[in-house]
Enzyme design. Sequence first.
Site, PDB file in Angstrom:
ATOM      1  N   GLY B 132     -14.812  19.442   8.116  1.00 25.32           N
ATOM      2  CA  GLY B 132     -14.994  20.605   8.987  1.00 25.32           C
ATOM      3  C   GLY B 132     -13.717  21.405   9.132  1.00 25.32           C
ATOM      4  O   GLY B 132     -12.994  21.263  10.119  1.00 25.32           O
ATOM      5  N   SER B 134     -13.416  25.060   7.446  1.00 24.08           N
ATOM      6  CA  SER B 134     -13.730  26.491   7.449  1.00 24.08           C
ATOM      7  C   SER B 134     -14.587  26.892   8.639  1.00 24.08           C
ATOM      8  O   SER B 134     -15.434  26.128   9.118  1.00 24.08           O
ATOM      9  CB  SER B 134     -14.465  26.863   6.168  1.00 24.08           C
ATOM     10  N   GLU B 249      -6.462  15.968  -2.227  1.00 24.50           N
ATOM     11  CA  GLU B 249      -7.772  16.249  -2.796  1.00 24.50           C
ATOM     12  C   GLU B 249      -7.701  17.183  -3.991  1.00 24.50           C
ATOM     13  O   GLU B 249      -8.692  17.504  -4.601  1.00 24.50           O
ATOM     14  CB  GLU B 249      -8.714  16.840  -1.732  1.00 24.50           C
ATOM     15  N   GLU B 365      -6.222  32.075  -5.628  1.00 27.75           N
ATOM     16  CA  GLU B 365      -5.091  32.872  -5.148  1.00 27.75           C
ATOM     17  C   GLU B 365      -4.191  32.047  -4.228  1.00 27.75           C
ATOM     18  O   GLU B 365      -2.965  32.157  -4.275  1.00 27.75           O
ATOM     19  CB  GLU B 365      -5.602  34.125  -4.421  1.00 27.75           C
TER      20      GLU B 365
HETATM   21  C1  LIG Z   1     -19.253  25.256  -2.793  1.00 33.22           C
HETATM   22  C2  LIG Z   1     -18.355  25.309  -1.618  1.00 33.22           C
HETATM   23  C3  LIG Z   1     -18.214  24.213  -0.806  1.00 33.22           C
HETATM   24  C4  LIG Z   1     -17.387  24.269   0.311  1.00 33.22           C
HETATM   25  N1  LIG Z   1     -17.320  23.175   1.118  1.00 33.22           N
HETATM   26  C5  LIG Z   1     -16.556  23.228   2.231  1.00 33.22           C
HETATM   27  C6  LIG Z   1     -16.520  22.127   3.131  1.00 33.22           C
HETATM   28  O1  LIG Z   1     -17.153  21.108   2.891  1.00 33.22           O
HETATM   29  N2  LIG Z   1     -15.782  22.228   4.248  1.00 33.22           N
HETATM   30  C7  LIG Z   1     -15.066  23.354   4.537  1.00 33.22           C
HETATM   31  O2  LIG Z   1     -14.373  23.372   5.546  1.00 33.22           O
HETATM   32  N3  LIG Z   1     -15.070  24.423   3.708  1.00 33.22           N
HETATM   33  C8  LIG Z   1     -15.808  24.392   2.561  1.00 33.22           C
HETATM   34  N4  LIG Z   1     -15.847  25.475   1.733  1.00 33.22           N
HETATM   35  C9  LIG Z   1     -15.154  26.700   2.104  1.00 33.22           C
HETATM   36  C10 LIG Z   1     -13.902  26.995   1.311  1.00 33.22           C
HETATM   37  O3  LIG Z   1     -12.861  26.166   1.713  1.00 33.22           O
HETATM   38  C11 LIG Z   1     -13.587  28.478   1.518  1.00 33.22           C
HETATM   39  O4  LIG Z   1     -14.581  29.200   0.830  1.00 33.22           O
HETATM   40  C12 LIG Z   1     -12.236  28.891   1.013  1.00 33.22           C
HETATM   41  O5  LIG Z   1     -11.230  28.299   1.777  1.00 33.22           O
HETATM   42  C13 LIG Z   1     -12.076  30.416   1.044  1.00 33.22           C
HETATM   43  O6  LIG Z   1     -12.408  30.946   2.280  1.00 33.22           O
HETATM   44  P1  LIG Z   1     -13.450  32.161   2.406  1.00 33.22           P
HETATM   45  O7  LIG Z   1     -14.669  31.768   1.676  1.00 33.22           O
HETATM   46  O8  LIG Z   1     -13.562  32.481   3.826  1.00 33.22           O
HETATM   47  O9  LIG Z   1     -12.802  33.364   1.613  1.00 33.22           O
HETATM   48  P2  LIG Z   1     -11.663  34.361   2.114  1.00 33.22           P
HETATM   49  O10 LIG Z   1     -10.563  33.603   2.742  1.00 33.22           O
HETATM   50  O11 LIG Z   1     -12.290  35.442   2.905  1.00 33.22           O
HETATM   51  O12 LIG Z   1     -11.149  34.916   0.741  1.00 33.22           O
HETATM   52  C14 LIG Z   1     -11.897  35.805  -0.117  1.00 33.22           C
HETATM   53  C15 LIG Z   1     -11.031  36.116  -1.319  1.00 33.22           C
HETATM   54  O13 LIG Z   1      -9.806  36.731  -0.908  1.00 33.22           O
HETATM   55  C16 LIG Z   1      -8.715  36.008  -1.397  1.00 33.22           C
HETATM   56  N5  LIG Z   1      -7.618  35.989  -0.428  1.00 33.22           N
HETATM   57  C17 LIG Z   1      -7.666  35.620   0.858  1.00 33.22           C
HETATM   58  N6  LIG Z   1      -6.455  35.667   1.410  1.00 33.22           N
HETATM   59  C18 LIG Z   1      -5.596  36.045   0.444  1.00 33.22           C
HETATM   60  C19 LIG Z   1      -4.205  36.254   0.378  1.00 33.22           C
HETATM   61  N7  LIG Z   1      -3.402  36.052   1.424  1.00 33.22           N
HETATM   62  N8  LIG Z   1      -3.683  36.652  -0.788  1.00 33.22           N
HETATM   63  C20 LIG Z   1      -4.463  36.842  -1.880  1.00 33.22           C
HETATM   64  N9  LIG Z   1      -5.779  36.662  -1.876  1.00 33.22           N
HETATM   65  C21 LIG Z   1      -6.346  36.263  -0.735  1.00 33.22           C
HETATM   66  C22 LIG Z   1      -9.239  34.601  -1.618  1.00 33.22           C
HETATM   67  O14 LIG Z   1      -8.447  33.886  -2.540  1.00 33.22           O
HETATM   68  C23 LIG Z   1     -10.618  34.888  -2.099  1.00 33.22           C
HETATM   69  O15 LIG Z   1     -10.582  35.172  -3.467  1.00 33.22           O
HETATM   70  C24 LIG Z   1     -16.669  25.450   0.605  1.00 33.22           C
HETATM   71  C25 LIG Z   1     -16.800  26.543  -0.235  1.00 33.22           C
HETATM   72  C26 LIG Z   1     -17.615  26.496  -1.327  1.00 33.22           C
HETATM   73  C27 LIG Z   1     -17.722  27.693  -2.192  1.00 33.22           C
END
Ligand SMILES: Cc1cc2nc3c(=O)[nH]c(=O)nc-3n(C[C@H](O)[C@H](O)[C@H](O)COP(=O)(O)OP(=O)(O)OC[C@H]3O[C@@H](n4cnc5c(N)ncnc54)[C@H](O)[C@@H]3O)c2cc1C
Lengths: 332, 378
Positions: B132, B134, B249, B365
């Site tokens: 937990g 995100s 991880e 990124e």
């Molecule tokens: C299949 C799957 C399983 C997952 N399972 C889990 C889970 O079990 N538990 C959990 O907690 N989370 C989980 N996640 C969430 C995952 O950790 C997040 O998707 C990830 O951390 C990115 O966050 P976001 O999706 O909010 O994207 P955002 O943070 O909104 O980012 C969108 C894009 O912008 C880019 N970006 C953001 N900030 C910057 C920056 N400072 N500089 C350059 N680029 C940037 C990112 O790299 C990305 O390409 C899962 C995600 C997926 C897809």
Amino acid sequence: MTAMRPDLERTASALFAGAPDWTAIAESGLPRLLVPEAAGGFGGDWGDAEAVLRLAGAAALAQPLAEAMLAARLLADAGVALPAGRVTIAIAQGRVTDGRFTGSAPAVPWGGASDAVLAAVGGELLLLPPGVATPGLSPAGEPRDRLDWQGAAVLAAGRASTSLGKSGVGDSAASEPDLLALAGWARAAQVAGALGAALDLAVDHVNTRVQFGKPLARQQAVQQQLAVLASEVAAAGMASAAAAAALDAGGDCRLALAAAKLRANLAIGRGVAIAHQVHGAIGFTRDYPLQLLTRRLMGWRSEFGSEGAWADRLGALAVARGSAGLWATITG
Amino acid sequence: MVAVFALPPFAFPDDSAALRGDIRAFLARHQPASEPAARANCWAVADPEFSRALGAAGFIGMTWPEAYGGRARSAMARYIILEELLAAGAPVGAHWIADRQTGPLLLRYGSEAQRRRWLPGMAAGEVFACIGLSEPGAGSDLAGVRSRAERVAGGWRLNGQKLWTSGAHHAQVMLALLRSEAGSERQAGLSQFLIPLDTPGITIRPVIDLVGNHDFNEVFFDDVIVPEDALVGVEGDGWRQVTAELAIERSGPERYLSSHALLAALIDSAPQDPAVVRVIGELVAELWTLRQMSMATAAKLAGGEDPVVEAAIVKDLGNSFEQRLPQAIQAVLAADLDGATPLLRCLARLLLVSPSFSLRGGTREVLRGIIARGMGLR
Ligand SMILES: Cc1cc2nc3c(=O)[nH]c(=O)nc-3n(C[C@H](O)[C@H](O)[C@H](O)COP(=O)(O)OP(=O)(O)OC[C@H]3O[C@@H](n4cnc5c(N)ncnc54)[C@H](O)[C@@H]3O)c2cc1C
């Protein structure tokens, strides 16, 4: 790793930094690094050779050290005395009749300046006299001469497979001789060094070059590009080191050698462009040292097997073994 | 030279062949699905029955002390088991997080009581965990976590929402990062909590992914009361603990084997087309290299070091590889994606799910930012 590696690395770095001529290289004994001590060599292992060739690549060494090292080792393995002077290697075509070789080899490193040539011809290794040279140049300006032999007396002959039967690639009977795989691996080690040195130049450059009121290093786009270059350097280095470890471990090295060369080639394709991009125009000049590295890298990419050639062979090996056999090979 | 990846190659000791034989024998008895699409991305495929069998055979939590149900094996022995399971496409999703992340975290930061309570069930393949981290407002910028824990008599009251929680619907516990200090900002005031998911006040809702799978979830906490000992490690130290957790991880074999089922199926289709054979060769060279990098990093971790940059490199290169693999194959395969053959079904599946490979566990990124910082660029 042999105990002498740290010393060896220090000696090699110091030597290469001075842009040594061939006499200095020969006197250092490095061409005989891979020759057993009993046969008058250093008794180094393949990992030692990888470390030295990496340094040679990083220093953009303009001498055929890798070629001489491999020739000396293969000749020692075959029990053939190392001829005096400079021995290079060639991938040749032609035939032997009554102990005389007629044929040719393209792009032989320092071919015209060598005193003997260890040539892979089909499945055979031949030690040949120099042959008639038609000068050629690599993109870095190093000799890559075409050699022709017309009824030249073969100095020594042996099956490529006697010493290296385990390291050719491809399950087909017509697999290339092993010299090619070893030479490709040696290039991979040089690539790891040269691409690493290009990364060093790039990092220094972006830390000092100021645009938009701050060093380029502060731009995220630049940081991300250099992270990619660093990853390619890491991959090329791991591949050549792991292939050396496979050689030292013995056993079937075909996959490892081919993968190392192919991965190094991929790293060149991806990495050189980035090294140049972050440098801007200064990296495009004769005076700036990046060209010493990237011109060599681009030439090495074609040498001893292109990406396509090695991919064809690795692919054939994978299909011949099936997915389970391939996995067993990779993990074996 | 910038020593971004100064790792010596790792070679398994000779006795590892026996262990490899053991897990292959187990897989022969518990065969993964024959359909390649079902073997693709298999560490996101949950099969509690498979996990129980694997746990009973001693292949989960195998590095943990025997007192907690583990087998006290080496980290590199575990690596063998993982890579064999993944290469075979085994459905390891149910227990993957507990084995990889939650268990080791409890061993590192948990109390004796927490270890005794949770680890044996995890090692048995009966207790599953989810992560937990995100939230709607906290993705890449994890310090934006807002879900909170307030001290109450005898325990904590939790409120807030987690999002993208993989496997929350199979798991009995969540290891959550929560804001435990009211009014704290960013990295400060965060703590880790181990939350039994059957606690009243927790709602788990599926979030269906683009291919129609139910893998991740949103999880709501409404005045959830958990006891004192739900806190893991040191109160307020959550950021440091979670950063360490994320680094372990990152570099495992699951970071480059997610598309392996497709490569295997393609090879076993005995292709004749030279263009296809060539692509296979290229992919094999990358696969071999990535494995060497991942093993070298694992060996460094096992030696007690902290190869943060190396791990980020392995994950970034590995994700790019497993993402490129289906596209490289699509580019040379002369067939429409009509689902007519197992190979095409697997290809179509991976083309669609592979974009997630460079998102989960730290985006491309973010990883490249870590690598750049490791080189002193900032
Ligand atoms: C299949 C799957 C399983 C997952 N399972 C889990 C889970 O079990 N538990 C959990 O907690 N989370 C989980 N996640 C969430 C995952 O950790 C997040 O998707 C990830 O951390 C990115 O966050 P976001 O999706 O909010 O994207 P955002 O943070 O909104 O980012 C969108 C894009 O912008 C880019 N970006 C953001 N900030 C910057 C920056 N400072 N500089 C350059 N680029 C940037 C990112 O790299 C990305 O390409 C899962 C995600 C997926 C897809």
